[in-house]
Design a protein around this motif. Structure first.
Motif: not given
Length: 885
Positions: A765-794
């Motif tokens: 996503t192109e964040d208005p504050l931080f510029g591009p943000s990349v996220a990764f997670g295991v699809a389904g419950v870990p991401v959708d329900l538990l918010g188990d996501v890692a972020h990185g900033y190029p």
């Protein structure tokens, strides 16, 4: 700045920029306009015969009106020209002209005023022209240069590009691709660093200071600044300026001046403490007097409302137009404790200043600045430099960090931030600084109305900010007290070599508190808690401390001592200090009633064991980051940036306000970055389903595609493992019958991913504050329900990506969970790298989601993707140097 009435059609205002030159002064770059005609004639008339000959290959005494008209009337596409303005005078011109309309090759040329040689003007113009050209499809610059024009040849060679040159008929033909490279970026950042560091160095090391608004009354801000400069023993010249006082009137024993213009010997730094409505005129006076930098203490700017915001913008434009840097407005001032300088241009009296030491401090809030300095003093911390930015219209924490990178007297840095004007640049500089000096940051959620970007009070933005700091190696503190808790440890103790901790105390309760706090912060208690009797004497405590420090399984020590009487025995503190000094292991201590670095011992003391452990854990995390391999910036091969750019531009030409890309556009966009999306074939009958199956070959899945079903998983909207035409036809009829009663439409066929795959998702996503943000997670419950996501900033490094994948709680699912085959991590890393570079290269890519991505032992398969493009927000970090406004 240019007058709006003078701007020709199509004038690209986004190309305007303020820049810091090699000598630390500020200049303004903007596109050329027809109104520059007279300025160009004057510029040419003041050039030497040699400079004219090197530029035009002929001794042209006066440019013809026809030539100047051609120079100043450009289309900002095939013909582009920039001018550099210093103190309202034309100092340089840079231009390129495409060899063919709309073509990828352009001829580039520069002309720098003889009076401004050696200030890096040609290099800045080349950076800006190359960045503009890249954005508009230019791929290569060419130029004809006379052999004796060594300066211009040096500009091209030193820019970090792979320059080729041929000698023909007395002229050197130079050519080079302008695509940004690691080398060109390194050159740009190095020049930016040197320029900005020098700029701040001039502010902090003036030979003379004038306080404008120094009153005869002792209770005024101006008088306070003046007295503190004098009382602090500033080694340079100090001048009082008061236009209401009679000439020669003494202020604190110094004769006053009616205007800064009246100071014959000149002034390097001016402190402005006059009413807000008088500031602009005062800035002009300072410019006339040759002042290089300003501290604006005056209030009544952005913090006062819309009219103040307008006045603040005018202040910035006026100061930069004169080439000056500004600290403030609404600034508390600055301090340089260097014994050779002793600059206290602040409202903090000498009695409340910390002594000379290694801590560099930056704060936005003026009122908080006073508290920060007093807290540092109470804790016995030595300070090198301090600056209060106030509304932060110009000089920021980024500027100070550029200075501290080179400042040998600064060994640790603390920043209190209320807003961030350039988060991407902050992250880049902080990461570089953190590799050599600890950087501790406190970020508030509010405050004054400065000229920066506030981190919004949402979980997402706060988590993004936290991740950005972790990625940069910055130590995060929740408040000023915690900032100093960390600083006093890193300033007085060596960094821990691991996470193993010893705990010794004369109280079982304190030992248990310390051990619980340590384990809660992922420290490993390998020694103790060892608790001696509360009645034990100094020698007994010394023995257990010595044993802990000598234990090879210990990396750091937490020592807690509660005296059996009201006051701590100095012998206990001294004894611990002597032992700690004999070992290369840090100690965080709790001695009742003590906080700070104990005088004469160097042992940092904390009121409670939890405070001590919190600081120790933060420093241990930093030490781990420092020892880790930070990797190299990812550079996937096989990228076609132009093809991706064309897809995005075509979509925005169709819907300028932004649009979701079609499946075909997404496939083309991703293919340009080496990412293949498995095709999805829409089918409207069982016969079409069978025909599509035969075309795709192999095992397929049939799935409903209606948006109505997107958030209804587990309802039988997909049929998997279809290996025969009859099975495909039957599955279609069954799924169609299931969809019809609910009015859902849309069925598609797709190849089936290999068995044993783990579904993951990669987003940007192109964040208005931080510029591009990349996220990764295991699809389904870990991401959708538990918010188990890692972020990185190029831009990301390969180590950043490995850390992202390994940091999620569901990471074991990728490593062979419960006997499954581990997925191909390298293929996963490569995919994230390509998405990160795609997001970094194209700010118009508002959102991208790859889901599902099937990761398995043999590689990855991208089964689905969505993308949205929108007009690019203004990124705070570009490939060309610029100061934010």
């Amino acid at each position: 700045m240019t007058d709006q009435a003078e701007l020709p059609p199509g004038y690209p205002r986004e190309w305007e920029a303020d820049v810091v030159l090699a000598d630390g002064m500020v200049a303004h770059v903007r596109p050329i306009v027809p109104a520059d005609t007279e300025a160009i004639h004057e510029f040419h008339a003041n050039q030497s015969e040699e400079s004219i000959y090197l530029r035009y290959f002929a001794p042209i005494k006066r440019l013809s009106d026809r030539d100047v008209h051609r120079f100043t009337h450009v289309d900002y596409h095939d013909r582009v020209a920039l001018v550099m303005i210093i103190n309202n005078q034309l100092a340089g011109i840079g231009r390129y002209d495409r060899l063919k309309a709309g073509g990828p090759v352009a001829e580039v040329a520069f002309n720098v005023s003889d009076h401004h040689q050696g200030r890096g003007i040609g290099s800045v113009l080349l950076e800006h022209l190359a960045d503009i050209g890249r954005e508009d499809g230019v791929r290569r610059f060419v130029a004809d240069v006379l052999p004796q024009n060594r300066k211009m040849i040096g500009v091209f060679k030193d820019a970090g590009y792979d320059v080729s040159h041929e000698f023909d008929d007395g002229v050197i033909a130079v050519s080079f691709d302008i695509e940004a490279t690691d080398a060109s970026r390194a050159v740009r950042m190095s020049r930016e660093h040197r320029s900005e560091a020098r700029s701040v160095r001039q502010v902090l090391n003036p030979a003379s200071v004038a306080v404008i608004g120094a009153s005869r009354r002792s209770d005024t801000v101006g008088r306070t600044f003046f007295d503190n400069l004098v009382d602090g023993g500033f080694t340079g010249a100090v001048y009082a300026v008061n236009n209401r006082a009679e000439p020669g009137t003494l202020i604190s024993g110094h004769p006053s001046h009616a205007s800064v213009r009246d100071i014959a010997s000149g002034v390097d730094l001016a402190v402005i403490a006059v009413p807000a409505q008088d500031v602009l005129a005062t800035v002009d006076e300072c410019a006339d007097a040759g002042v290089r930098a300003l501290v604006v203490a005056s209030e009544g700017f952005a913090e006062a409302g819309p009219e103040g915001e307008r006045l603040q913008r005018q202040l910035l434009e006026r100061a930069r137009g004169h080439g000056m840097r500004v600290l403030g407005p609404n600034s508390f001032g600055l301090v340089n404790n260097d014994p050779d300088v002793r600059l206290n241009a602040s409202i903090a009296d000498v009695g409340h200043l910390p002594g000379y030491g290694g801590l560099g401090l930056f704060a936005q809030s003026g009122a908080l600045g006073i508290a920060v300095l007093r807290s540092a003093q109470r804790r016995g911390l030595g300070m090198s430099t301090f600056a209060s930015a106030g509304n932060r219209v110009d000089i920021s924490g980024n500027d100070l960090m550029q200075y501290w990178l080179d400042d040998e007297s600064t060994t640790a840095v603390g920043l209190y931030l209320e807003s961030m004007g350039n988060p991407r640049k902050f992250s880049r500089i902080a990461r570089k600084l953190a590799t050599i000096k600890p950087v501790v940051v406190v970020k508030s959620d509010g405050g004054g109305r400065g000229a920066g970007i506030r981190v919004r009070s949402t979980h997402q933005s706060k988590e993004a900010f936290e991740q950005m700091l972790r990625q940069a190696g910055v130590i995060r503190a929740d408040n000023v007290h915690q900032l100093f808790d960390v600083v006093q440890l890193v300033q007085s103790q060596p960094l821990p070599r691991g996470r193993r901790v010893a705990i010794v105390t004369n109280s079982h309760a304190m030992g248990n508190l310390a051990a619980s706090a340590a384990r809660g912060r992922r420290l490993e208690v390998t020694h103790g808690p060892v608790a001696i009797s509360s009645e034990a004497q100094t020698e007994a405590f010394r023995e257990v401390v010595a044993a802990a420090l000598e234990d090879p399984a210990v990396d750091s020590l937490v020592a807690c001592f509660i005296p059996p009487v009201a006051r701590i025995d100095p012998e206990v503190v001294q004894s611990v200090a002597e032992l700690v000094a004999q070992h290369d292991k840090p100690c965080a201590a709790t001695f009742l009633g003590m906080r700070g670095v104990t005088p004469g011992t160097g042992v940092p003391a904390y009121p409670t064991p939890e405070d001590a452990v919190r600081a120790l854990a933060a420093v241990t995390n930093y030490s781990d980051w420092l020892r880790a391999d930070h990797g190299a910036r990812v550079r996937p091969d096989g990228l076609n940036r132009r093809a991706a750019h064309d897809v995005i531009e075509s979509a925005l030409a169709r819907v300028p306000e932004g649009v979701d890309l079609s499946e075909g556009e997404i496939a083309e966009l991703l293919a340009a970055y080496g990412i293949t999306v498995w095709p999805t074939v829409p089918v409207a009958s069982d016969e079409e389903a069978v025909a599509a199956y035969k075309e795709l070959k192999g095992t397929v899945v049939l799935k409903a595609t209606s948006p109505l079903l997107r958030h209804q998983p587990g309802q039988g909207w997909i049929r998997t493992g279809l290996r025969h035409p009859k099975a495909v036809g039957a599955a279609y009829r069954d799924l169609d019958a299931l969809l019809e009663p609910i009015g859902a439409q849309g069925i598609a066929l797709q190849r089936m991913a290999p068995p044993g795959s783990v579904a993951v998702e990669v987003t940007s996503t192109e964040d208005p504050l931080f510029g591009p943000s990349v996220a990764f997670g295991v699809a389904g419950v870990p991401v959708d329900l538990l918010g188990d996501v890692a972020h990185g900033y190029p831009p990301l490094t390969d180590a950043d990506i490995v850390d992202m994948v390994g940091s999620i709680r569901a990471a074991p699912m990728l490593d062979g969970y419960r006997g499954a085959m581990p997925v191909n991590h390298q293929a996963l890393y490569d995919l994230i790298a390509r998405v990160s570079v795609l997001a970094d290269d194209h700010p118009e890519l508002a959102a991208l989601r790859l889901n599902p991505v099937m990761a398995h032992a043999d590689g990855i398969e991208v089964l689905g993707a969505t993308a949205r493009v929108a007009p690019a927000p203004t990124r705070t970090e570009a490939e060309r140097r610029t100061l934010l406004s």
